[in-house]
Design an enzyme around this catalytic site. Structure first.
Site, PDB file in Angstrom:
ATOM      1  N   PRO A 238      12.915  24.894  33.188  1.00  0.00           N
ATOM      2  CA  PRO A 238      12.289  25.440  31.982  1.00  0.00           C
ATOM      3  C   PRO A 238      13.255  25.735  30.837  1.00  0.00           C
ATOM      4  O   PRO A 238      14.339  26.287  31.053  1.00  0.00           O
ATOM      5  CB  PRO A 238      11.661  26.747  32.468  1.00  0.00           C
ATOM      6  CG  PRO A 238      11.473  26.570  33.917  1.00  0.00           C
ATOM      7  CD  PRO A 238      12.537  25.638  34.385  1.00  0.00           C
ATOM      8  N   ASN A 239      12.831  25.361  29.657  1.00  0.00           N
ATOM      9  CA  ASN A 239      13.501  25.645  28.379  1.00  0.00           C
ATOM     10  C   ASN A 239      14.767  24.828  28.133  1.00  0.00           C
ATOM     11  O   ASN A 239      15.369  24.930  27.066  1.00  0.00           O
ATOM     12  CB  ASN A 239      13.822  27.152  28.241  1.00  0.00           C
ATOM     13  CG  ASN A 239      12.569  27.994  28.312  1.00  0.00           C
ATOM     14  OD1 ASN A 239      11.607  27.729  27.598  1.00  0.00           O
ATOM     15  ND2 ASN A 239      12.552  28.983  29.192  1.00  0.00           N
TER      16      ASN A 239
ATOM     17  N   ARG B 236      18.937  26.205  21.414  1.00  0.00           N
ATOM     18  CA  ARG B 236      18.669  27.415  22.203  1.00  0.00           C
ATOM     19  C   ARG B 236      19.969  28.189  22.448  1.00  0.00           C
ATOM     20  O   ARG B 236      20.853  27.701  23.169  1.00  0.00           O
ATOM     21  CB  ARG B 236      18.051  27.012  23.549  1.00  0.00           C
ATOM     22  CG  ARG B 236      17.819  28.164  24.487  1.00  0.00           C
ATOM     23  CD  ARG B 236      17.448  27.701  25.877  1.00  0.00           C
ATOM     24  NE  ARG B 236      17.279  28.831  26.749  1.00  0.00           N
ATOM     25  CZ  ARG B 236      17.323  28.788  28.076  1.00  0.00           C
ATOM     26  NH1 ARG B 236      17.478  27.622  28.682  1.00  0.00           N
ATOM     27  NH2 ARG B 236      17.184  29.878  28.786  1.00  0.00           N
TER      28      ARG B 236
ATOM     29  N   TYR C 295      24.783  28.381  25.534  1.00  0.00           N
ATOM     30  CA  TYR C 295      24.538  27.099  26.206  1.00  0.00           C
ATOM     31  C   TYR C 295      25.239  25.904  25.550  1.00  0.00           C
ATOM     32  O   TYR C 295      25.222  24.805  26.110  1.00  0.00           O
ATOM     33  CB  TYR C 295      23.022  26.843  26.278  1.00  0.00           C
ATOM     34  CG  TYR C 295      22.299  27.905  27.091  1.00  0.00           C
ATOM     35  CD1 TYR C 295      22.580  28.080  28.443  1.00  0.00           C
ATOM     36  CD2 TYR C 295      21.345  28.748  26.505  1.00  0.00           C
ATOM     37  CE1 TYR C 295      21.942  29.056  29.193  1.00  0.00           C
ATOM     38  CE2 TYR C 295      20.688  29.734  27.245  1.00  0.00           C
ATOM     39  CZ  TYR C 295      20.999  29.872  28.579  1.00  0.00           C
ATOM     40  OH  TYR C 295      20.369  30.846  29.334  1.00  0.00           O
TER      41      TYR C 295
ATOM     42  N   ASN D 159      19.586  21.722  37.534  1.00  0.00           N
ATOM     43  CA  ASN D 159      19.717  23.001  36.845  1.00  0.00           C
ATOM     44  C   ASN D 159      18.310  23.605  36.833  1.00  0.00           C
ATOM     45  O   ASN D 159      17.483  23.241  35.999  1.00  0.00           O
ATOM     46  CB  ASN D 159      20.242  22.808  35.415  1.00  0.00           C
ATOM     47  CG  ASN D 159      20.443  24.156  34.731  1.00  0.00           C
ATOM     48  OD1 ASN D 159      19.982  25.191  35.210  1.00  0.00           O
ATOM     49  ND2 ASN D 159      21.120  24.141  33.593  1.00  0.00           N
TER      50      ASN D 159
ATOM     51  N   ALA E 239      15.720  29.265  34.646  1.00  0.00           N
ATOM     52  CA  ALA E 239      15.276  30.606  35.066  1.00  0.00           C
ATOM     53  C   ALA E 239      14.710  30.611  36.484  1.00  0.00           C
ATOM     54  O   ALA E 239      14.757  31.640  37.173  1.00  0.00           O
ATOM     55  CB  ALA E 239      14.238  31.127  34.078  1.00  0.00           C
TER      56      ALA E 239
ATOM     57  N   GLU F 242      23.828  22.266  42.506  1.00  0.00           N
ATOM     58  CA  GLU F 242      23.231  23.104  41.451  1.00  0.00           C
ATOM     59  C   GLU F 242      24.224  23.241  40.297  1.00  0.00           C
ATOM     60  O   GLU F 242      25.423  23.438  40.523  1.00  0.00           O
ATOM     61  CB  GLU F 242      22.905  24.481  42.029  1.00  0.00           C
ATOM     62  CG  GLU F 242      22.274  25.416  41.012  1.00  0.00           C
ATOM     63  CD  GLU F 242      21.679  26.655  41.681  1.00  0.00           C
ATOM     64  OE1 GLU F 242      20.853  26.504  42.615  1.00  0.00           O
ATOM     65  OE2 GLU F 242      22.047  27.769  41.265  1.00  0.00           O
TER      66      GLU F 242
ATOM     67  N   HIS G 271      24.844  24.996  36.284  1.00  0.00           N
ATOM     68  CA  HIS G 271      24.429  25.893  35.190  1.00  0.00           C
ATOM     69  C   HIS G 271      25.386  25.737  34.024  1.00  0.00           C
ATOM     70  O   HIS G 271      26.604  25.636  34.231  1.00  0.00           O
ATOM     71  CB  HIS G 271      24.412  27.352  35.643  1.00  0.00           C
ATOM     72  CG  HIS G 271      23.408  27.600  36.712  1.00  0.00           C
ATOM     73  ND1 HIS G 271      22.057  27.683  36.455  1.00  0.00           N
ATOM     74  CD2 HIS G 271      23.542  27.725  38.046  1.00  0.00           C
ATOM     75  CE1 HIS G 271      21.416  27.868  37.596  1.00  0.00           C
ATOM     76  NE2 HIS G 271      22.290  27.888  38.570  1.00  0.00           N
TER      77      HIS G 271
ATOM     78  N   ARG H 294      26.753  37.327  33.138  1.00  0.00           N
ATOM     79  CA  ARG H 294      25.613  37.693  32.292  1.00  0.00           C
ATOM     80  C   ARG H 294      24.810  38.833  32.931  1.00  0.00           C
ATOM     81  O   ARG H 294      25.336  39.553  33.776  1.00  0.00           O
ATOM     82  CB  ARG H 294      24.765  36.432  32.032  1.00  0.00           C
ATOM     83  CG  ARG H 294      25.580  35.336  31.329  1.00  0.00           C
ATOM     84  CD  ARG H 294      24.752  34.104  31.049  1.00  0.00           C
ATOM     85  NE  ARG H 294      23.650  34.408  30.143  1.00  0.00           N
ATOM     86  CZ  ARG H 294      22.588  33.602  29.972  1.00  0.00           C
ATOM     87  NH1 ARG H 294      22.534  32.459  30.644  1.00  0.00           N
ATOM     88  NH2 ARG H 294      21.626  33.930  29.150  1.00  0.00           N
TER      89      ARG H 294
HETATM   90  C1  DQA Z   1      20.854  28.519  33.090  1.00  0.00           C
HETATM   91  C2  DQA Z   1      21.042  29.998  33.437  1.00  0.00           C
HETATM   92  C3  DQA Z   1      19.715  30.671  33.708  1.00  0.00           C
HETATM   93  O1  DQA Z   1      19.921  32.046  34.004  1.00  0.00           O
HETATM   94  C4  DQA Z   1      18.820  30.571  32.500  1.00  0.00           C
HETATM   95  O2  DQA Z   1      17.541  31.128  32.785  1.00  0.00           O
HETATM   96  C5  DQA Z   1      18.691  29.187  31.974  1.00  0.00           C
HETATM   97  C6  DQA Z   1      19.870  28.330  31.950  1.00  0.00           C
HETATM   98  C7  DQA Z   1      22.174  27.845  32.686  1.00  0.00           C
HETATM   99  O3  DQA Z   1      22.221  26.632  32.723  1.00  0.00           O
HETATM  100  O4  DQA Z   1      23.127  28.531  32.306  1.00  0.00           O
HETATM  101  O5  DQA Z   1      17.640  28.791  31.484  1.00  0.00           O
HETATM  102  O6  DQA Z   1      20.372  27.837  34.243  1.00  0.00           O
END
Ligand code: DQA
Length: 148
Positions: free
Chosen positions: A9-10, A17, A22, A75, A78, A101, A103, A110
């Protein structure tokens, strides 16, 4: 070698963003870099790159990887911190399709709610904190593991 790259998501909003967290790269930029990296590594690495805001869709995609892909880079965004369903899906195929995984941010630096990953225990490894560059690092690590 076929690698499925999944984004949760997102992450479709990357580039605009919270770029201070990021980075300024878009998902399309990252896909281009991964394809370039794959070509450098070997001439038989194929990457499929997907993004969804839907937990159900991600679970369905993971569940369909057996016999079709050799590895997953994910990735979960959230959903990392909330989704037992994604953990179960990764676990269900882990014997045949190992996952890494990734990120963009260092989630440990954070908010506390981001410190725990439900999905990482279903993966062979985790990479974080290097923004878009982390995806190609994850690709290198996964290809090495699959080639060993
Ligand atoms: C994320 C870290 C997550 O906590 C966050 O909700 C994201 C992006 C990252 O790539 O740093 O959407 O996965």
């Amino acid at each position: 070698m076929k690698i499925l790259v999944l984004n949760g998501p997102n992450l479709n909003l990357l580039g605009t963003r919270e770029p201070e967290i990021y980075g300024y790269e878009t998902l399309a930029d990252i896909e281009t870099e991964m394809n370039a990296c794959a070509t450098q590594l070997a001439d038989d690495i194929e990457i499929e790159f997907l993004q969804s805001n839907s937990e159900a869709e991600l679970i369905t995609w993971i569940g369909a990887t057996r016999g079709k892909y050799d590895g997953i880079i994910i990735n979960p965004a959230a959903l990392t911190h909330t989704s037992l369903g994604l953990y179960d899906a990764l676990k269900a195929v882990a014997d045949a399709v190992p996952a890494v995984e990734v990120h963009l941010s260092n989630t440990h630096a954070r908010e506390e709610i981001r410190h725990k990953s439900l999905t990482a225990p279903a993966c062979i490894g985790q990479l974080m904190g290097f923004q878009g560059f982390g995806y190609t690092l994850a690709l290198r690590a996964l290809v090495k593991k699959l080639s060993d």
